[in-house]
Design an enzyme around this catalytic site. Structure first.
Site, PDB file in Angstrom:
ATOM      1  N   ARG A 183       0.777  -1.237  -0.129  1.00 33.03           N
ATOM      2  CA  ARG A 183      -0.006  -0.093   0.100  1.00 33.03           C
ATOM      3  C   ARG A 183       0.712   1.387  -0.083  1.00 33.03           C
ATOM      4  NH1 ARG A 183      -2.314  -3.361  -1.325  1.00 33.03           N
ATOM      5  NH2 ARG A 183      -4.072  -4.806  -0.399  1.00 33.03           N
ATOM      6  N   SER A 240      -9.551   0.555   4.650  1.00 34.16           N
ATOM      7  CA  SER A 240      -8.991   0.217   5.601  1.00 34.16           C
ATOM      8  C   SER A 240      -8.025   1.308   6.408  1.00 34.16           C
ATOM      9  CB  SER A 240      -7.748  -0.925   5.047  1.00 34.16           C
ATOM     10  OG  SER A 240      -8.417  -2.030   4.784  1.00 34.16           O
ATOM     11  N   GLU A 297      -2.686   3.599   7.139  1.00 39.31           N
ATOM     12  CA  GLU A 297      -2.681   3.264   5.733  1.00 39.31           C
ATOM     13  C   GLU A 297      -3.649   4.524   5.221  1.00 39.31           C
ATOM     14  OE1 GLU A 297      -4.050  -0.665   4.576  1.00 39.31           O
ATOM     15  OE2 GLU A 297      -5.010   0.181   2.599  1.00 39.31           O
TER      16      GLU A 297
HETATM   17  C1  LIG Z   1     -15.054   0.748   1.174  1.00 36.08           C
HETATM   18  C2  LIG Z   1     -13.717   0.684   0.835  1.00 36.08           C
HETATM   19  C3  LIG Z   1     -13.014  -0.224   0.535  1.00 36.08           C
HETATM   20  C4  LIG Z   1     -11.683  -0.354   0.179  1.00 36.08           C
HETATM   21  N1  LIG Z   1     -11.113  -1.370   0.115  1.00 36.08           N
HETATM   22  C5  LIG Z   1      -9.628  -1.199  -0.451  1.00 36.08           C
HETATM   23  C6  LIG Z   1      -9.077  -2.580  -0.779  1.00 36.08           C
HETATM   24  O1  LIG Z   1      -9.340  -3.791  -0.553  1.00 36.08           O
HETATM   25  N2  LIG Z   1      -7.726  -2.438  -0.992  1.00 36.08           N
HETATM   26  C7  LIG Z   1      -7.250  -1.234  -1.243  1.00 36.08           C
HETATM   27  O2  LIG Z   1      -5.998  -1.175  -1.714  1.00 36.08           O
HETATM   28  N3  LIG Z   1      -7.846  -0.103  -0.857  1.00 36.08           N
HETATM   29  C8  LIG Z   1      -9.139  -0.079  -0.595  1.00 36.08           C
HETATM   30  N4  LIG Z   1      -9.698   1.105   0.082  1.00 36.08           N
HETATM   31  C9  LIG Z   1      -9.188   2.372  -0.068  1.00 36.08           C
HETATM   32  C10 LIG Z   1      -8.935   3.058  -1.615  1.00 36.08           C
HETATM   33  O3  LIG Z   1     -10.199   2.646  -2.218  1.00 36.08           O
HETATM   34  C11 LIG Z   1      -7.547   2.854  -2.212  1.00 36.08           C
HETATM   35  O4  LIG Z   1      -6.669   3.282  -1.577  1.00 36.08           O
HETATM   36  C12 LIG Z   1      -7.838   3.468  -3.582  1.00 36.08           C
HETATM   37  O5  LIG Z   1      -6.527   3.375  -4.444  1.00 36.08           O
HETATM   38  C13 LIG Z   1      -8.032   5.188  -3.425  1.00 36.08           C
HETATM   39  O6  LIG Z   1      -8.206   5.665  -4.630  1.00 36.08           O
HETATM   40  P1  LIG Z   1      -8.760   7.188  -5.047  1.00 36.08           P
HETATM   41  O7  LIG Z   1      -8.502   7.388  -6.299  1.00 36.08           O
HETATM   42  O8  LIG Z   1     -10.105   7.428  -4.277  1.00 36.08           O
HETATM   43  O9  LIG Z   1      -7.511   7.995  -4.192  1.00 36.08           O
HETATM   44  P2  LIG Z   1      -7.734   8.983  -3.023  1.00 36.08           P
HETATM   45  O10 LIG Z   1      -8.373   8.244  -1.782  1.00 36.08           O
HETATM   46  O11 LIG Z   1      -8.324  10.288  -3.267  1.00 36.08           O
HETATM   47  O12 LIG Z   1      -6.026   9.386  -2.617  1.00 36.08           O
HETATM   48  C14 LIG Z   1      -5.230   8.514  -2.128  1.00 36.08           C
HETATM   49  C15 LIG Z   1      -3.959   9.037  -2.286  1.00 36.08           C
HETATM   50  O13 LIG Z   1      -3.720   8.903  -3.769  1.00 36.08           O
HETATM   51  C16 LIG Z   1      -3.362   9.999  -4.046  1.00 36.08           C
HETATM   52  N5  LIG Z   1      -3.737  10.257  -5.424  1.00 36.08           N
HETATM   53  C17 LIG Z   1      -5.247  10.221  -6.065  1.00 36.08           C
HETATM   54  N6  LIG Z   1      -5.105  10.372  -7.244  1.00 36.08           N
HETATM   55  C18 LIG Z   1      -3.905  10.658  -7.705  1.00 36.08           C
HETATM   56  C19 LIG Z   1      -3.513  10.934  -8.960  1.00 36.08           C
HETATM   57  N7  LIG Z   1      -4.205  10.964 -10.074  1.00 36.08           N
HETATM   58  N8  LIG Z   1      -2.011  11.141  -9.084  1.00 36.08           N
HETATM   59  C20 LIG Z   1      -1.348  11.078  -7.774  1.00 36.08           C
HETATM   60  N9  LIG Z   1      -1.708  10.998  -6.634  1.00 36.08           N
HETATM   61  C21 LIG Z   1      -3.152  10.750  -6.701  1.00 36.08           C
HETATM   62  C22 LIG Z   1      -3.708  11.130  -3.207  1.00 36.08           C
HETATM   63  O14 LIG Z   1      -2.974  12.296  -3.139  1.00 36.08           O
HETATM   64  C23 LIG Z   1      -3.497  10.365  -1.631  1.00 36.08           C
HETATM   65  O15 LIG Z   1      -2.307  10.460  -1.341  1.00 36.08           O
HETATM   66  C24 LIG Z   1     -11.095   0.941   0.332  1.00 36.08           C
HETATM   67  C25 LIG Z   1     -11.798   2.003   0.590  1.00 36.08           C
HETATM   68  C26 LIG Z   1     -13.204   1.985   0.800  1.00 36.08           C
HETATM   69  C27 LIG Z   1     -13.856   3.188   1.175  1.00 36.08           C
END
Ligand SMILES: Cc1cc2nc3c(=O)[nH]c(=O)nc-3n(C[C@H](O)[C@H](O)[C@H](O)COP(=O)(O)OP(=O)(O)OC[C@H]3O[C@@H](n4cnc5c(N)ncnc54)[C@H](O)[C@@H]3O)c2cc1C
Length: 305
Positions: free
Chosen positions: A179, A228, A298
């Site tokens: 992660r 998480s 995380e």
């Molecule tokens: C119900 C639920 C279940 C989940 N299950 C999992 C799972 O099974 N496995 C898992 O790994 N994660 C899980 N997550 C966490 C999350 O979905 C992941 O970490 C996902 O990768 C976040 O994506 P996001 O685009 O929403 O990023 P954000 O939450 O918006 O940002 C997360 C990080 O990524 C950076 N970021 C976002 N977009 C960009 C971009 N285009 N360029 C550079 N940096 C960027 C942000 O600055 C921040 O540091 C879960 C979340 C929820 C709510």
């Protein structure tokens, strides 16, 4: 925004011109899963990659920049985020298949990536069906589930670095760990290429359905949450340590440790980000006292309190 103004010395930022949308003092709570937290000093939704590059190249290098996807892994602190938050909209949400390769915009959702792969007979990215987020967030966080993670399928990522340079990063450059990646500070992932293996669309759909059902049974998917909360420490499951420390259902204001999955924090009503973060810190302290293990966040915590 008063705190942000103070933090930045109430400096008036002369921002470069853009073709996309640039919004001052933009509330971020509606854009993140927790539905809590302050505003972005500036929210930038670029028209395309050139718009983003030109903007970052001309932007005062001292101004901080961060990417935002679906905010599914974020606590945005209540005082807001200084500088520029970059959110990739529709122009970055396309996914195309070619042979066993998927070219995905940085703003594309996991569901779109996995369903495009299914239609093209590409197996191996079913796990992205279950992770709410965008390709940019997956690449940054090395998102993973059910035994697979982005590091297993990524070929390369196209990134605009803080100085506006468009560059290609391979897996080695990103130095993936659990992660976590070494994506440079302020860099924005604008697209990524994933490679899978040949598969039967019906079998791929069956696997996607299995994953979706397993999710539904074990996680509070329809809640205001951040996924998480803590990384799994070596040799441990974070949820089990939280449970053993007596934290299942623990509350602080409207923030609560999920009864369904102890490694999820919930906003059950009008929790502030301060409530949510303080609850997380209380859980860490209780787990340390009960088991001697220090949990690492995380969830990304950003902005000022
Ligand atoms: C119900 C639920 C279940 C989940 N299950 C999992 C799972 O099974 N496995 C898992 O790994 N994660 C899980 N997550 C966490 C999350 O979905 C992941 O970490 C996902 O990768 C976040 O994506 P996001 O685009 O929403 O990023 P954000 O939450 O918006 O940002 C997360 C990080 O990524 C950076 N970021 C976002 N977009 C960009 C971009 N285009 N360029 C550079 N940096 C960027 C942000 O600055 C921040 O540091 C879960 C979340 C929820 C709510």
């Amino acid at each position: 925004m008063d705190r942000l103004g103070a933090l930045l010395g109430r400096r008036q930022m002369n921002l470069p011109p853009v073709r996309g949308r640039l919004t001052a003092n933009a509330p971020l709570a509606p854009l993140v899963w927790f539905k809590a937290g302050g505003a972005a000093q500036w929210l930038f939704e670029p028209a395309d990659t050139d718009d983003l590059s030109d903007f970052l190249r001309a932007l005062d290098p001292s101004v901080p920049v961060m990417g935002l996807g679906l905010g599914s892994n974020l606590i945005v602190r209540d005082g807001g985020v200084p500088g520029v938050v970059v959110r990739l909209g529709k122009p970055f949400a396309r996914v195309a298949a070619d042979g066993l390769t998927l070219t995905c915009g940085g703003g594309a959702s996991g569901i779109l990536v996995s369903s495009t792969a299914r239609d093209a007979g590409i197996a191996g990215v079913e796990f992205l069906r279950s992770i709410p987020g965008t390709v940019g967030g997956f690449v940054r966080m090395n998102g993973g589930a059910y035994g697979r993670e982005v590091a297993d399928v990524l070929v390369e990522a196209q990134v605009v670095t803080r100085d506006g340079t468009l560059t290609t990063l391979g897996k080695a450059d990103l130095n993936y760990r659990y992660r976590h990646s070494d994506l440079p500070e302020g860099a924005i992932v604008v697209s990524a290429t994933f490679r899978g293996e040949a598969g039967d669309p019906v079998a791929i759909q069956t696997e996607m359905d299995r994953i979706a059902a397993a999710r539904e049974a074990s996680q509070p998917l329809r809640s205001k949450t951040g996924g998480s909360t803590f990384k799994n420490p070596d040799g441990h499951k974070a949820w089990a340590l939280v449970d053993a420390a007596g934290c299942r259902g623990l509350r602080k204001g409207d923030a609560q440790v999920s009864e369904k999955h102890c490694n999820f924090l919930l906003n059950t009503g009008n929790a502030t980000s301060a409530d949510i973060e303080a609850l997380g810190e209380e859980v860490r302290a209780k787990v340390l006292a009960a088991s001697g293990v220090t949990l690492e966040w995380e969830i990304q915590r950003v902005g000022v309190a």
